[in-house]
Design a protein around this motif. Structure first.
Motif, PDB file in Angstrom:
ATOM      1  N   GLU A 197      14.033  16.856 -26.772  1.00  0.00           N
ATOM      2  CA  GLU A 197      15.414  16.344 -26.295  1.00  0.00           C
ATOM      3  C   GLU A 197      15.927  18.461 -25.993  1.00  0.00           C
ATOM      4  O   GLU A 197      14.648  19.380 -26.656  1.00  0.00           O
ATOM      5  CB  GLU A 197      16.127  16.489 -27.789  1.00  0.00           C
ATOM      6  CG  GLU A 197      15.625  14.779 -28.044  1.00  0.00           C
ATOM      7  CD  GLU A 197      16.593  14.630 -29.586  1.00  0.00           C
ATOM      8  OE1 GLU A 197      17.084  15.626 -29.980  1.00  0.00           O
ATOM      9  OE2 GLU A 197      16.519  12.986 -30.166  1.00  0.00           O
ATOM     10  N   PRO A 198      16.617  17.936 -25.265  1.00  0.00           N
ATOM     11  CA  PRO A 198      16.669  19.417 -25.088  1.00  0.00           C
ATOM     12  C   PRO A 198      17.657  20.107 -26.432  1.00  0.00           C
ATOM     13  O   PRO A 198      18.121  20.342 -27.048  1.00  0.00           O
ATOM     14  CB  PRO A 198      18.257  18.807 -23.875  1.00  0.00           C
ATOM     15  CG  PRO A 198      18.675  18.350 -24.117  1.00  0.00           C
ATOM     16  CD  PRO A 198      17.416  17.286 -25.008  1.00  0.00           C
ATOM     17  N   PHE A 199      17.510  21.700 -26.112  1.00  0.00           N
ATOM     18  CA  PHE A 199      18.288  22.789 -26.898  1.00  0.00           C
ATOM     19  C   PHE A 199      19.238  22.829 -26.445  1.00  0.00           C
ATOM     20  O   PHE A 199      19.569  22.829 -24.913  1.00  0.00           O
ATOM     21  CB  PHE A 199      17.615  23.896 -27.129  1.00  0.00           C
ATOM     22  CG  PHE A 199      17.135  24.948 -26.025  1.00  0.00           C
ATOM     23  CD1 PHE A 199      17.704  25.358 -25.270  1.00  0.00           C
ATOM     24  CD2 PHE A 199      15.784  24.913 -25.781  1.00  0.00           C
ATOM     25  CE1 PHE A 199      18.002  26.664 -24.658  1.00  0.00           C
ATOM     26  CE2 PHE A 199      15.323  25.611 -24.618  1.00  0.00           C
ATOM     27  CZ  PHE A 199      16.130  26.300 -24.319  1.00  0.00           C
ATOM     28  N   PHE A 200      20.016  23.173 -27.013  1.00  0.00           N
ATOM     29  CA  PHE A 200      21.768  23.735 -26.415  1.00  0.00           C
ATOM     30  C   PHE A 200      21.840  24.576 -26.237  1.00  0.00           C
ATOM     31  O   PHE A 200      21.780  26.185 -27.354  1.00  0.00           O
ATOM     32  CB  PHE A 200      22.890  22.449 -27.480  1.00  0.00           C
ATOM     33  CG  PHE A 200      22.958  21.828 -26.952  1.00  0.00           C
ATOM     34  CD1 PHE A 200      22.435  20.761 -27.240  1.00  0.00           C
ATOM     35  CD2 PHE A 200      24.307  21.326 -26.394  1.00  0.00           C
ATOM     36  CE1 PHE A 200      22.589  19.201 -26.653  1.00  0.00           C
ATOM     37  CE2 PHE A 200      24.705  19.838 -26.531  1.00  0.00           C
ATOM     38  CZ  PHE A 200      23.202  18.847 -26.412  1.00  0.00           C
ATOM     39  N   ALA A 201      22.476  25.583 -25.446  1.00  0.00           N
ATOM     40  CA  ALA A 201      22.642  27.362 -25.375  1.00  0.00           C
ATOM     41  C   ALA A 201      23.477  27.260 -26.461  1.00  0.00           C
ATOM     42  O   ALA A 201      24.923  27.109 -26.030  1.00  0.00           O
ATOM     43  CB  ALA A 201      22.872  27.549 -24.275  1.00  0.00           C
ATOM     44  N   ALA A 202      23.054  28.846 -26.928  1.00  0.00           N
ATOM     45  CA  ALA A 202      24.446  29.210 -27.726  1.00  0.00           C
ATOM     46  C   ALA A 202      24.777  30.610 -27.157  1.00  0.00           C
ATOM     47  O   ALA A 202      26.072  30.903 -26.602  1.00  0.00           O
ATOM     48  CB  ALA A 202      24.237  29.442 -29.320  1.00  0.00           C
ATOM     49  N   ALA A 203      23.995  31.601 -26.913  1.00  0.00           N
ATOM     50  CA  ALA A 203      24.111  32.549 -25.912  1.00  0.00           C
ATOM     51  C   ALA A 203      23.273  33.245 -25.284  1.00  0.00           C
ATOM     52  O   ALA A 203      22.022  32.657 -25.652  1.00  0.00           O
ATOM     53  CB  ALA A 203      24.377  33.567 -27.115  1.00  0.00           C
ATOM     54  N   GLY A 204      23.082  34.101 -23.815  1.00  0.00           N
ATOM     55  CA  GLY A 204      22.329  35.273 -23.644  1.00  0.00           C
ATOM     56  C   GLY A 204      22.460  36.560 -22.884  1.00  0.00           C
ATOM     57  O   GLY A 204      23.881  36.247 -23.161  1.00  0.00           O
ATOM     58  N   ARG A 205      21.383  36.833 -22.706  1.00  0.00           N
ATOM     59  CA  ARG A 205      21.904  38.503 -22.217  1.00  0.00           C
ATOM     60  C   ARG A 205      20.735  38.863 -22.461  1.00  0.00           C
ATOM     61  O   ARG A 205      19.571  38.996 -22.772  1.00  0.00           O
ATOM     62  CB  ARG A 205      21.955  38.649 -23.828  1.00  0.00           C
ATOM     63  CG  ARG A 205      22.312  40.518 -24.323  1.00  0.00           C
ATOM     64  CD  ARG A 205      23.947  40.764 -23.185  1.00  0.00           C
ATOM     65  NE  ARG A 205      24.870  40.370 -23.773  1.00  0.00           N
ATOM     66  CZ  ARG A 205      25.298  40.918 -24.619  1.00  0.00           C
ATOM     67  NH1 ARG A 205      25.326  42.030 -25.757  1.00  0.00           N
ATOM     68  NH2 ARG A 205      26.262  40.251 -25.252  1.00  0.00           N
ATOM     69  N   GLY A 206      20.637  39.684 -21.459  1.00  0.00           N
ATOM     70  CA  GLY A 206      19.475  40.066 -19.922  1.00  0.00           C
ATOM     71  C   GLY A 206      18.740  38.431 -19.731  1.00  0.00           C
ATOM     72  O   GLY A 206      19.009  37.568 -19.388  1.00  0.00           O
ATOM     73  N   ALA A 207      17.226  38.847 -20.098  1.00  0.00           N
ATOM     74  CA  ALA A 207      16.167  37.870 -20.059  1.00  0.00           C
ATOM     75  C   ALA A 207      16.548  37.016 -21.059  1.00  0.00           C
ATOM     76  O   ALA A 207      15.759  36.070 -21.049  1.00  0.00           O
ATOM     77  CB  ALA A 207      15.440  38.892 -20.135  1.00  0.00           C
ATOM     78  N   ARG A 208      17.243  37.072 -22.137  1.00  0.00           N
ATOM     79  CA  ARG A 208      17.092  36.339 -23.062  1.00  0.00           C
ATOM     80  C   ARG A 208      18.311  35.326 -23.567  1.00  0.00           C
ATOM     81  O   ARG A 208      19.518  35.242 -22.792  1.00  0.00           O
ATOM     82  CB  ARG A 208      16.953  37.409 -24.954  1.00  0.00           C
ATOM     83  CG  ARG A 208      16.126  37.841 -25.029  1.00  0.00           C
ATOM     84  CD  ARG A 208      14.551  37.535 -25.181  1.00  0.00           C
ATOM     85  NE  ARG A 208      13.724  39.020 -25.173  1.00  0.00           N
ATOM     86  CZ  ARG A 208      12.368  39.105 -25.469  1.00  0.00           C
ATOM     87  NH1 ARG A 208      12.714  38.000 -26.774  1.00  0.00           N
ATOM     88  NH2 ARG A 208      11.538  40.156 -24.638  1.00  0.00           N
TER      89      ARG A 208
END
Ligand SMILES: *Cc1c(COP(=O)(O)O)cnc(C)c1O
Length: 452
Positions: free
Chosen positions: A48-59
């Motif tokens: 199952e996919p994970f759901f994205a909460a936030a991105g910053r730079g390479a993370r």
């Protein structure tokens, strides 16, 4: 964003996040497959996919608070990583003025000027809202300009989901295309001829089979949707010559390669100029944007200056234009290409070492151009989709999950590229290479990919 995922985080990752699981259950009841675009569902790697909460730079951080070193980077837009400060600032400035007007803005003029000054073959440009829209419109223009209906594409070349492109190869070069999805009419698919990438002879034979019928040859100059497959020396010049000799247009789909390989994209890097170029991804700085462009003569055939119709309510959207201006401005002020090449070379070196120490050099192939790369689970120098498809995708799936459990987010499909950004650090790359070593061990410990 938190730092490196430790052993505990890894155990949690293996177990799957509670919030992502709950969201996925709700999502699958409300949206087909639970997603807005198929690759995100992990269908080709299982699980199952994970759901994205936030991105910053390479993370990238998921809904359960786990942090990944992200090599998906939204499939290409984030040349400088997630939400660089200059994009955030540009967007907060823009949003105070309005989100959409239905009247032209100065932003479009400025971005068009930037695109024309950077991309060698573009004098005029039309903004749209996605890469798909750009390629569909470019093909309409090619048909309108030549008065011909047939197009030729490459096997494994991806140009979005337009009917003309969702076509697979028939049994021979001269055969008609076969609809690649229910809902694509046979009559539409029959107007597309599919030839192998890196095979100028096949394109020449297509011109012989359909004299005077081919409007355009559309190609990713650097193939990046069958995994990364570089053009062989001379290939792009050969297709340039063939299209010109046969009165057809050459369309470079630079939705991925545009602004990524050089300020002027693949056409600058390889020194071959198409008639039309399609752009997207980086151009929108993370917002929905596409564009197509070419000579003033060709582009003037578009409505309202010419008869070929194409339009869009949100085309040239001011938020998207601001994000695009921020991206192209940063590229001009601080060209990222030397840095991306250094990082890419480090990654390549480390991956090759990991391959060698895992003793699988005869079973995998790592192909890289600049900040784009792919690890195939097949031997040899892969130069077209037939070769790329020999990759053991079950083994890739095991590898993908092993990397994910170790805090590295790779594309959840063998044939998508890994994207480096300038936000990746040398330490990120070193850590990634260590995890590649461990994950190759996991992938080859299983008898044949280890059925997930
Ligand atoms: C992503 C992509 C497209 C489609 O762009 P969308 O914005 O997803 O519609 C077209 N061509 C290439 C080469 C791409 O990589």
């Amino acid at each position: 964003m938190t730092g490196e995922p430790g052993r505990r985080a890894r155990a949690r990752a293996a177990a799957g996040g509670v919030k992502s699981k709950a969201l996925f259950r709700r999502a699958t009841a409300l949206m087909p497959g639970g997603v807005s675009s198929p690759v995100r569902s992990f269908a080709s790697v299982g699980g199952e996919p994970f759901f994205a909460a936030a991105g910053r730079g390479a993370r990238l951080r998921d809904a359960d608070g786990r942090s990944y070193i992200d090599y998906v980077q939204s499939y290409g837009p984030h040349l400088f990583g997630h939400v660089p400060l200059f994009v955030r600032n540009a967007l907060s400035r823009a949003i105070r003025r309005g989100t959409s007007f239905g009247a032209p803005t100065e932003l479009e003029v400025r971005l068009a000027g930037r695109v024309a000054s950077m991309v060698p073959s573009i004098e005029m440009v039309r903004f749209v809202s996605s890469g798909t829209e750009a390629t569909m419109s470019a093909i309409r223009l090619a048909r309108g300009a030549t008065g011909r209906a047939r197009i030729v594409k490459t096997d494994g070349g991806y140009h979005g989901h337009g009917d003309a492109f969702l076509v697979s190869a028939g049994s021979g070069v001269a055969t008609l295309g076969i609809a690649g999805s229910p809902g694509v009419p046979d009559a539409s698919a029959a107007l597309t001829t599919v030839v192998p990438y890196n095979d100028a002879g096949a394109l020449a034979r297509a011109f012989e089979s359909f004299p005077g019928e081919i409007a355009a040859f559309i190609v990713e100059p650097l193939a990046a949707n069958m995994g990364v497959v570089p053009p062989r020396p001379g290939y792009l010049q050969a297709v340039r010559d063939l299209t010109r000799e046969n009165g057809a247009l050459l369309v470079f789909d630079e939705v991925i390669s545009g602004f990524r390989l050089a300020p002027g994209g693949a056409q600058e890097r390889y020194g071959v100029l198409p008639d039309l170029t399609t752009l997207g991804k980086i151009l929108g700085g993370g917002l929905p944007v596409g564009a197509y462009g070419g000579s003033r003569e060709l582009m003037s055939r578009m409505a309202p200056s010419g008869p070929v119709y194409q339009a869009g309510t949100l085309s040239g959207n001011p938020l998207a234009m601001e994000a695009g201006l921020a991206m192209l401005g940063e590229i001009a002020r601080r060209p990222p290409y030397a840095r991306l090449e250094t990082l890419g070379a480090r990654l390549e070196e480390g991956v090759r070492e990991a391959i060698a120490s895992a003793g699988v050099a005869d079973r995998v192939t790592y192909q890289r151009v600049a900040s784009l790369s792919t690890l195939f689970f097949a031997p040899g120098d892969l130069h077209d989709f037939t070769a790329a498809k020999t990759s053991d995708t079950a083994r890739y799936a095991t590898f993908f999950h092993a990397m994910r459990e170790r805090g590295i987010f790779l594309p959840p499909a063998q044939f998508e590229a890994w994207f480096l950004s300038t936000a990746h650090t040398e330490a990120d790359v070193r850590r990634t290479c260590r995890m590649v070593g461990e994950s190759l061990g996991a992938a080859f410990a299983a008898p044949e990919g280890g059925g997930r």
